[in-house]
Design a protein around this motif. Structure first.
Motif, short mmCIF file in Angstrom:
data_model
loop_
_atom_site.label_atom_id
_atom_site.label_comp_id
_atom_site.label_asym_id
_atom_site.label_seq_id
_atom_site.Cartn_x
_atom_site.Cartn_y
_atom_site.Cartn_z
N UNK A 232 0.84 -1.19 0.00
CA UNK A 232 0.00 0.00 0.00
C UNK A 232 0.88 1.25 0.00
N UNK A 233 2.11 1.08 0.47
CA UNK A 233 3.11 2.15 0.44
C UNK A 233 4.47 1.49 0.24
N UNK A 234 5.14 1.87 -0.83
CA UNK A 234 6.43 1.26 -1.19
C UNK A 234 7.56 2.11 -0.62
N UNK A 235 8.50 1.44 0.06
CA UNK A 235 9.65 2.13 0.65
C UNK A 235 10.91 1.68 -0.09
N UNK A 236 11.49 2.60 -0.84
CA UNK A 236 12.71 2.30 -1.60
C UNK A 236 13.93 2.53 -0.69
N UNK A 237 14.03 1.71 0.33
CA UNK A 237 15.00 1.97 1.39
C UNK A 237 16.46 1.83 0.96
N UNK A 238 16.75 0.99 -0.03
CA UNK A 238 18.13 0.82 -0.49
C UNK A 238 18.52 1.85 -1.54
N UNK A 239 17.53 2.43 -2.19
CA UNK A 239 17.76 3.40 -3.25
C UNK A 239 16.60 3.36 -4.22
N UNK A 240 16.18 4.52 -4.69
CA UNK A 240 15.03 4.58 -5.58
C UNK A 240 15.39 5.00 -6.99
N UNK A 241 14.41 5.00 -7.89
CA UNK A 241 14.64 5.30 -9.31
C UNK A 241 15.14 6.71 -9.59
N UNK A 242 15.12 7.59 -8.59
CA UNK A 242 15.68 8.93 -8.79
C UNK A 242 17.21 8.88 -8.80
N UNK A 243 17.79 7.73 -8.42
CA UNK A 243 19.22 7.49 -8.58
C UNK A 243 19.42 6.62 -9.82
N UNK A 244 20.35 6.97 -10.69
CA UNK A 244 20.57 6.23 -11.93
C UNK A 244 20.80 4.74 -11.68
N UNK A 245 21.51 4.42 -10.62
CA UNK A 245 21.86 3.03 -10.34
C UNK A 245 20.65 2.20 -9.92
N UNK A 246 19.53 2.87 -9.59
CA UNK A 246 18.36 2.14 -9.06
C UNK A 246 17.13 2.29 -9.94
#
Length: 256
Positions: A216-230
């Protein structure tokens, strides 16, 4: 700050108390401004209740003499400790939420707010999380400690007497262990929220055929798509689609 008020001609008359906007404090870091904007947008566009989304900006807190502790080497964001000012910033009144900026909400925040129980001082997802990675996001150090990620999304019963212990002085001087492990509280004063409200990408899993495991809520705790690598991380496509919708909304508002 943003707000969203639902329009429903057939809604029952509400008391002034229930009409107060639900305060959502979002951790803000200048290096992840776009993550904050998308998180805020995802909350407001789906909310059926009045909501105030308020960024916790360290620079503003310092200017106001509310935050003065030096940033430690292990603090991966500017809001590692300022998050615990949430009850103070909410005037120790009612329920309010803190959430990291690297979240994407897929469900009406009202559904989460309806889970609150006044017998608890706070409520959160009780993760059992020990990351194997040594780094996260843009190469910052990954730390491991008890109750890790519990403080990344918290529903605070701001009027609870125990939360008055979270003074400005305490937030600026107490240890990370004291704050992130909620050591001002007894265990029974910490309520539980289903993990789907803080679904950790790379840790939690969707079980096929079991819709109750879908986030219901996604937490991109390791890194999200706003970083090129993720950009290709799990559920990264949902975040990127939300970003595009946010941009389109911004363009529409410019035209108006």
């Amino acid at each position: 700050m943003g707000s969203n008020t639902a329009n429903n001609d057939f809604a029952p008359v509400k008391s002034p108390e229930t009409e107060k906007p639900f305060k959502v404090f979002v951790g803000y870091d200048p290096g992840e401004d776009v993550a904050y904007e998308v998180c805020r947008y995802s909350i407001l566009k789906r909310s059926s209740i009045p909501v105030d989304v308020i960024p916790i900006k360290q620079s503003e807190l310092r200017d106001s003499k509310l935050y003065w502790r030096e940033r430690g080497k292990l603090e991966s964001t500017e809001f590692s400790f300022s998050r615990f000012l949430t009850p103070y910033l909410a005037n120790y009144d009612g329920w309010a939420m803190f959430v990291d900026c690297d979240f994407l909400y897929l469900t009406d925040i009202k559904v989460l707010k309806d889970l609150v129980d006044d017998k608890y001082a706070l409520m959160c997802v009780h993760h059992d999380y020990a990351p194997k990675e040594t780094t996260k996001m843009d190469g910052r150090v990954q730390t491991v400690y008890p109750r890790k990620n519990w403080s990344s999304m918290v529903l605070y019963n701001c009027g609870h007497p125990k939360n008055r212990q979270l003074t400005v002085e305490v937030v600026n001087t107490q240890s990370g262990a004291y704050l992130h492990r909620f050591q001002w509280l007894e265990d029974e004063e910490i309520g539980s929220v289903p993990f789907v409200w803080n679904f950790l990408v790379g840790h939690n899993e969707v079980v096929e055929g079991n819709p109750t495991t879908y986030p219901k809520a996604i937490h991109y705790t390791l890194g999200g798509p706003w970083f090129d690598a993720w950009k290709d991380c799990q559920f990264g496509d949902l975040w990127l689609a939300e970003l595009e919708n946010y941009k389109k909304e911004q363009e529409k508002n410019k035209v108006k």
